[in-house]
Design an enzyme around this catalytic site. Sequence first.
Site, PDB file in Angstrom:
ATOM      1  N   THR A  94       0.852  -1.182   0.000  1.00 60.87           N
ATOM      2  CA  THR A  94       0.000   0.000   0.000  1.00 60.87           C
ATOM      3  C   THR A  94       0.890   1.234   0.000  1.00 60.87           C
ATOM      4  O   THR A  94       1.596   1.509   0.969  1.00 60.87           O
ATOM      5  CB  THR A  94      -0.915   0.019   1.238  1.00 60.87           C
ATOM      6  N   LYS A 170      -6.655   1.132  -3.958  1.00 59.98           N
ATOM      7  CA  LYS A 170      -6.351   0.616  -2.631  1.00 59.98           C
ATOM      8  C   LYS A 170      -6.556   1.690  -1.575  1.00 59.98           C
ATOM      9  O   LYS A 170      -7.015   1.406  -0.459  1.00 59.98           O
ATOM     10  CB  LYS A 170      -4.912   0.100  -2.572  1.00 59.98           C
ATOM     11  N   LYS A 238      -0.226   4.245   9.174  1.00 61.72           N
ATOM     12  CA  LYS A 238       0.465   4.325   7.887  1.00 61.72           C
ATOM     13  C   LYS A 238      -0.526   4.412   6.730  1.00 61.72           C
ATOM     14  O   LYS A 238      -0.467   5.319   5.895  1.00 61.72           O
ATOM     15  CB  LYS A 238       1.384   3.115   7.734  1.00 61.72           C
TER      16      LYS A 238
END
Length: 309
Positions: A94, A170, A238
């Site tokens: 990601t 994503k 994150k």
Amino acid sequence: MKIGVVGLGSMGFGIATSLLRSGHDVYGADVNAEAVERLRAMGGSKVDPKSAAAELNALVVVVLNSDQTEEVLFGDRGLVSELAPGAVVIMCVTVAPDYARSVAYRCATRGLHFLDAPISGGSVKAANGRLSIMASGAPQAFAAARPALDAMAEKVFELGDSAGAGSAMKAVNQMLAGIHIAAMAEAITFGITQGISPETFLEVIPVCAGTSWMLENRAPHVVEGDYTPRSAIDIWPKDLGIVLDVARKSKFAAPITAAVLQQFIAAAGMGLGREDDAAVAKVYARTAGLKLPRQEMPETADRETGWRP
């Protein structure tokens, strides 16, 4: 195919074993030597991807973030300089779309194919070869990666012929996934304040309109008091940070995502970073002075407040 897999965490290890079951030669690497040995015991190559790089047809990168990806591909021991022209790099990390485009450009200058291919589905689906992959890249990259993708995924979404589109999708998925986990945590603890046990919550809500896949997957962890990390709290500062960075560059307000990010940061600050992400419920419980299943009451809590098992 000869396939290197770098990153043998819960998702990467599942991917590696799915590739093995499909008959590929798999070369695994991870900072955790135990994971590497476990893969080798299951039939993985005794040779590491760096040593075999010139022979690899594909390299699957399943590390934590863009910094680790940069080190794996372009660092002092980076693999991109060792791969033979025509090999394909499948990046399942990601990252921001701009970073995916940067990696694609640098791979192309060395004659390598590249797929921006973030994954979703969790460790169980990874182990069963049933991931969803949100991929973008040139048709030649898809062709080169197809045998690996077929082993890894139940569904491969082909989202365009250039890198960045996969990572953008994503980001959308992670926005929703993070929000839904926090919403589950908020709802299950709110229910406790109303005298609704977590068990009753889990019996009723999954068959009502308020349910979600994340609720049905994560709420059992709260009910069982089991915070063994299938997907850890630390992932979300994150991932949601990436979402908000992308939103900021697009001048898009994402206030719900911003609020959810703060709950995950609070959980990490409580020392829960390595626990399952369902442990974000502990943030709500602590604030309200509630007891979750198999959890000790906070010392500052009102012992007459909340649900008792």
